[in-house]
Design a protein around this motif. Structure first.
Motif, short mmCIF file in Angstrom:
data_model
loop_
_atom_site.label_atom_id
_atom_site.label_comp_id
_atom_site.label_asym_id
_atom_site.label_seq_id
_atom_site.Cartn_x
_atom_site.Cartn_y
_atom_site.Cartn_z
N GLY A 183 0.74 -1.21 0.09
CA GLY A 183 0.06 0.02 0.05
C GLY A 183 0.75 1.35 0.03
O GLY A 183 0.62 2.28 -0.64
N MET A 184 1.97 1.20 0.70
CA MET A 184 3.03 2.52 0.86
C MET A 184 3.65 2.74 -0.52
O MET A 184 3.64 3.82 -0.95
CB MET A 184 3.76 2.14 1.95
N TYR A 185 4.04 1.43 -1.04
CA TYR A 185 4.64 1.51 -2.67
C TYR A 185 3.78 2.16 -3.50
O TYR A 185 3.79 2.94 -4.49
CB TYR A 185 5.05 0.26 -3.10
N ALA A 186 2.22 1.76 -3.32
CA ALA A 186 1.25 2.29 -4.27
C ALA A 186 1.10 3.73 -4.14
O ALA A 186 0.92 4.57 -5.17
CB ALA A 186 -0.14 1.44 -3.92
N VAL A 187 0.84 4.15 -2.93
CA VAL A 187 0.81 5.83 -2.80
C VAL A 187 1.96 6.36 -3.26
O VAL A 187 1.87 7.16 -4.25
CB VAL A 187 0.82 6.18 -1.14
N SER A 188 3.36 6.02 -3.08
CA SER A 188 4.38 6.68 -3.68
C SER A 188 4.35 6.59 -5.28
O SER A 188 4.67 7.63 -5.94
CB SER A 188 5.65 6.10 -3.37
N ALA A 189 3.96 5.49 -5.85
CA ALA A 189 3.83 5.25 -7.22
C ALA A 189 2.97 6.36 -7.75
O ALA A 189 2.83 6.77 -9.01
CB ALA A 189 3.66 3.93 -7.49
N ILE A 190 1.48 6.21 -7.27
CA ILE A 190 0.59 7.07 -7.92
C ILE A 190 0.90 8.61 -7.57
O ILE A 190 0.73 9.57 -8.54
CB ILE A 190 -0.71 6.83 -6.67
N LEU A 191 1.65 8.97 -6.59
CA LEU A 191 2.02 10.30 -6.65
C LEU A 191 2.99 10.72 -7.70
O LEU A 191 3.00 11.92 -8.30
CB LEU A 191 2.64 10.69 -5.22
N ALA A 192 4.04 9.98 -8.10
CA ALA A 192 4.79 9.92 -9.07
C ALA A 192 4.12 10.00 -10.45
O ALA A 192 4.29 11.07 -11.22
CB ALA A 192 6.00 8.77 -9.15
N ALA A 193 3.27 9.24 -10.61
CA ALA A 193 2.52 9.05 -11.70
C ALA A 193 1.67 10.38 -11.85
O ALA A 193 1.42 11.00 -12.90
CB ALA A 193 1.39 8.13 -11.93
#
Length: 398
Positions: A183-193
């Motif tokens: 979930g934490m990786y997902a948040v950082s990836a979403i913010l990068a996207a």
């Protein structure tokens, strides 16, 4: 309302990894529409006891598990297997910046809600797919759950007491860390996207597998193997690369000692009344202390048994030697530092009056977190959200 004010998230996930990610996005100010099965909802609503009690002290349908990961969201009960429900989702997608889902690979394609289908009309959509094993590879179609990912991803092999000692054997971590870290990786990836979209106008799909995430955050233990060529083993509370860095017995319990450098070790030895230990040729550097671990730790154990945990903690803290008690969860929420940082809070709840929550640990100086509400009741926002989509009369069932 936080740094993500104005961002809209369509949450088709359930259980933990996806909802953990979308709860963080909600904390940061995003509007999160949580899509749930009518009459059933997110599986975790039923994962109890304990359940939240209402004003009459009777159990509600809100489990502690569900309440831990869904605050600040709007619950919309929609049957995505129906044509009407699929049409509703597509209307929400047209207004969303982000979609998060954790269906099996291909699971949403039969409803026309997969990324290739949705991106045609919504090329700026950021579509985050969280699965057990990712979208490719021989096991892509298999379901993945936290405990089996902890096992298969190596975490259990390095968690637990050393072989040959009482209680030895592999252990899973006490919370679902594979899910939480995904979930934490997902948040950082979403913010990068989101940043990429701001620059280019382009959306994209994020492919995130629990097993990949687990392997990635093996961190130093993964590199210990890749560089050293030997698979790390369980060491209880001890650290593979730092000594002394483990729980040590005191007069009344245990103290977690976390000596991170030679200065701290020398200070620790002075507090223990044995400054000469820091000058012993076997212990003058961390590299040597790791090599002579089996000689040093018994000496320290004998010294630490002379005082209580609280006594040692006070003495060592005064010399800036990192250490602390091994608290149970009740003690955590009574810790003065935890209380001072506001890590427990209460939010209004329609059935219980208020519901306790564990706060988001992030402190923004310019855009402080303003919690948008307690985890919603099943379908609480269905009518309001769907009426906002259209002036047409909303059908009674989705």
């Amino acid at each position: 309302m936080g740094p993500l004010k104005g961002i809209k998230v369509l949450d088709l996930s359930r259980i933990l990894a996806g909802p953990w990610a979308t709860q963080l996005l909600a904390d940061y100010g995003a509007t999160v529409w949580k899509i749930e099965r009518p009459g059933v909802g997110d599986d975790t609503r039923h994962w109890g006891p304990p359940f939240l009690k209402d004003s009459e002290s009777a159990d509600t349908a809100e489990s502690a598990y569900y309440l831990s990961t869904n605050r600040g969201k709007h619950s919309i009960a929609v049957d995505i297997t129906s044509e009407v429900g699929q049409a509703v989702i597509r209307r929400l997608v047209a207004r969303a910046d982000i979609l998060v889902e954790n269906f099996k690979v291909g699971g949403l394609a039969k409803y026309g809600l997969d990324y290739p289908s949705l991106c045609v009309d919504n090329p700026d959509l950021i579509y985050c797919s969280i699965t057990g094993f990712g979208q490719t590879g021989p096991d892509a179609g298999q379901a993945g759950y936290d405990a089996m990912v902890q096992a298969r991803g190596g975490l259990m092999s390095i968690t637990g007491e050393r072989d040959g000692l009482p209680g030895a054997g592999p252990q899973k971590v006490g919370v679902a860390v594979a899910d939480l870290m995904a979930g934490m990786y997902a948040v950082s990836a979403i913010l990068a996207a989101l940043h990429h979209r701001d620059q280019t106008g382009e959306g994209q799909q994020i492919d995130l597998g629990l097993l990949d995430s687990q392997v990635a955050w093996l961190a130093n233990q993964g590199m210990n193997y890749l560089i050293g060529g030997e698979a790390p083993v369980r060491q209880g509370t001890a650290h593979p690369n730092i000594v002394p860095y483990q729980a040590l017995p005191t007069r009344d319990g245990f103290l977690m000692l976390a000596v991170g450098n030679d200065r701290q070790f020398a200070a620790c030895c002075r507090v223990l009344g044995r400054p000469a230990l820091a000058e012993d040729s076997r212990f003058t550097s961390n590299r040597l202390r790791v090599e002579y671990r089996e000689q040093l730790i018994p000496l320290l154990e004998g010294l630490f048994r002379r005082k209580t945990t609280a006594e040692w903690a006070g003495l060592l803290a005064a010399e800036q030697v990192p250490c602390g008690p091994i608290n149970d969860i009740a003690e955590v929420f009574e810790d003065p530092q935890v209380l001072a940082r506001g890590m427990r809070l209460e939010l209004p709840h329609p059935l219980a009056g208020t519901v306790p929550q564990v706060a988001n640990p992030v402190k923004f100086s310019r855009t402080p977190i303003e919690y948008q509400g307690a985890p919603p009741l099943l379908g609480a926002d269905t009518e309001a959200v769907l009426r906002a989509l259209s002036d047409e009369e909303v059908p009674g069932e989705f």
